[in-house]
Design an enzyme around this catalytic site. Structure first.
Site, short mmCIF file in Angstrom:
data_model
loop_
_atom_site.label_atom_id
_atom_site.label_comp_id
_atom_site.label_asym_id
_atom_site.label_seq_id
_atom_site.Cartn_x
_atom_site.Cartn_y
_atom_site.Cartn_z
CB SER A 8 -0.91 0.02 1.23
OG SER A 8 -1.43 1.33 1.37
CG HIS A 33 -3.73 -1.72 -1.88
ND1 HIS A 33 -4.81 -2.51 -2.21
CD2 HIS A 33 -4.15 -0.89 -0.88
CE1 HIS A 33 -5.84 -2.18 -1.44
NE2 HIS A 33 -5.47 -1.21 -0.63
CG ASP A 35 -5.07 2.37 0.42
OD1 ASP A 35 -6.02 1.57 0.39
OD2 ASP A 35 -3.90 2.05 0.71
CG MET A 37 -8.60 7.11 1.81
SD MET A 37 -7.80 7.25 3.41
CE MET A 37 -6.91 5.70 3.46
CG HIS A 66 -9.05 -0.02 -1.02
ND1 HIS A 66 -8.52 -0.13 0.26
CD2 HIS A 66 -10.40 -0.12 -0.87
CE1 HIS A 66 -9.50 -0.29 1.12
NE2 HIS A 66 -10.65 -0.28 0.47
CG MET A 68 -11.35 3.07 1.49
SD MET A 68 -9.85 3.11 2.47
CE MET A 68 -8.65 3.18 1.15
CG MET A 137 -11.59 -2.99 4.44
SD MET A 137 -10.04 -2.49 3.68
CE MET A 137 -9.22 -1.65 5.02
CG ASP A 175 -6.09 -2.87 2.81
OD1 ASP A 175 -5.06 -2.56 3.43
OD2 ASP A 175 -6.73 -2.07 2.10
N GLY A 176 -4.91 -4.35 5.96
CA GLY A 176 -4.92 -3.68 7.26
C GLY A 176 -4.15 -4.43 8.31
N GLY A 177 -2.99 -3.88 8.68
CA GLY A 177 -2.21 -4.49 9.76
C GLY A 177 -1.53 -5.79 9.40
C1 DX5 Z 1 -6.52 1.57 5.11
C2 DX5 Z 1 -6.00 1.22 3.75
C3 DX5 Z 1 -4.85 0.32 3.78
C4 DX5 Z 1 -3.66 0.81 4.53
C5 DX5 Z 1 -2.95 -0.39 5.08
O1 DX5 Z 1 -7.74 2.16 5.03
O2 DX5 Z 1 -7.01 0.62 2.98
O3 DX5 Z 1 -4.49 -0.12 2.47
O4 DX5 Z 1 -2.78 1.58 3.78
O5 DX5 Z 1 -1.89 0.04 5.85
P1 DX5 Z 1 -1.16 -0.93 6.86
O6 DX5 Z 1 -0.62 -2.07 6.07
O7 DX5 Z 1 -0.12 -0.05 7.43
O8 DX5 Z 1 -2.18 -1.36 7.88
ZN ZN Z 2 -6.38 -0.29 1.06
#
Ligand code: DX5
Ligand code: ZN
Length: 221
Positions: A8, A33, A35, A37, A66, A68, A137, A175-177
């Protein structure tokens, strides 16, 4: 490649995007990836099609975008024109998912739908035959660097079961953490595309970081 790694770029250096593109290419990643927003669907603003277009000019890597955003229907063509490979929007938006999927396909992009932590896997079942990718997510969307939510993993197993039943080829992404510490668990649950922001760029050793995530994920196969 049995699993795919998708850094990401939310965790990249936005004043050095070309350098970070080279770094992930050299690390042998599968997707980038991106993001997007809108400050409305999520409480953060990142970037739009203009940045995707700029990145496209510097790489042939698959661009997993992605979205959002509250109104994905209005931005299909701009992101197609910018060179997005996958238009990955949220299940929770208003409007008919089947219609949106059809519009994305008509614009020549692959189609992904994302579910937030509270949205069930079953909401995607009617669309799996038409979907290239389903994104689970594992944090609330909006920010990088949050803690992984292991309670979402049964959704990967549920999706995998239904994809097999339908003989569909939908990829399951998370996706996430995500990082080396949980890559094996998510792959064991059925995930094959791992988004990793912080864990990719942490400390600047992108190649080493990507290898650690990939090796951990592959150990579950
Ligand atoms: C959060 C994004 C993710 C984010 C993940 O809303 O969709 O793609 O960048 O970041 P990490 O891998 O640091 O959790
Ligand atoms: Zn994402």
């Amino acid at each position: 490649m049995a699993i795919k790694i998708a850094p990401s770029f939310l965790a990249a250096d936005f004043s050095n995007l070309e350098r970070d593109i080279r770094a992930v290419e050299d690390a042998g990643v599968d997707y980038i990836h991106l993001d997007v927003m809108d400050g409305h669907f999520v409480p953060n603003i990142s970037f739009g099609a203009i940045v995707v277009d700029a990145i496209r000019k510097h790489t042939d890597l698959f661009l997993d975008v992605h979205l959002m955003i509250t109104d994905p229907a209005s931005y299909i063509q701009p992101f197609a024109d910018a060179g997005a490979d996958l238009y990955n929007f949220h299940q929770e938006v208003e409007g008919d998912l089947g219609d949106l999927i059809g519009q994305v396909k008509a614009a020549g992009m692959k189609t992904g739908v994302t579910i937030k932590p509270a949205t069930s896997a079953e909401t995607l079942f009617p669309y799996l035959s038409d979907l290239d990718l389903a994104l689970i997510m594992s944090v609330e969307p909006g920010f990088g660097g949050q803690s992984f939510m292991p309670e979402v993993l049964p959704k990967a197993t549920a999706l995998q079961g239904e994809i097999e039943r339908l003989e569909a080829s939908t990829e399951i992404e998370i996706d996430g953490g995500i990082g080396p510490q949980n890559a094996a668990d998510v792959v064991a649950a059925g995930v094959r595309v791992l988004v990793a922001g912080s864990s990719t760029f942490k400390g600047g050793d992108v190649a080493g970081n990507v290898k650690a995530i990939r090796d951990a994920g592959l150990s579950a196969l």
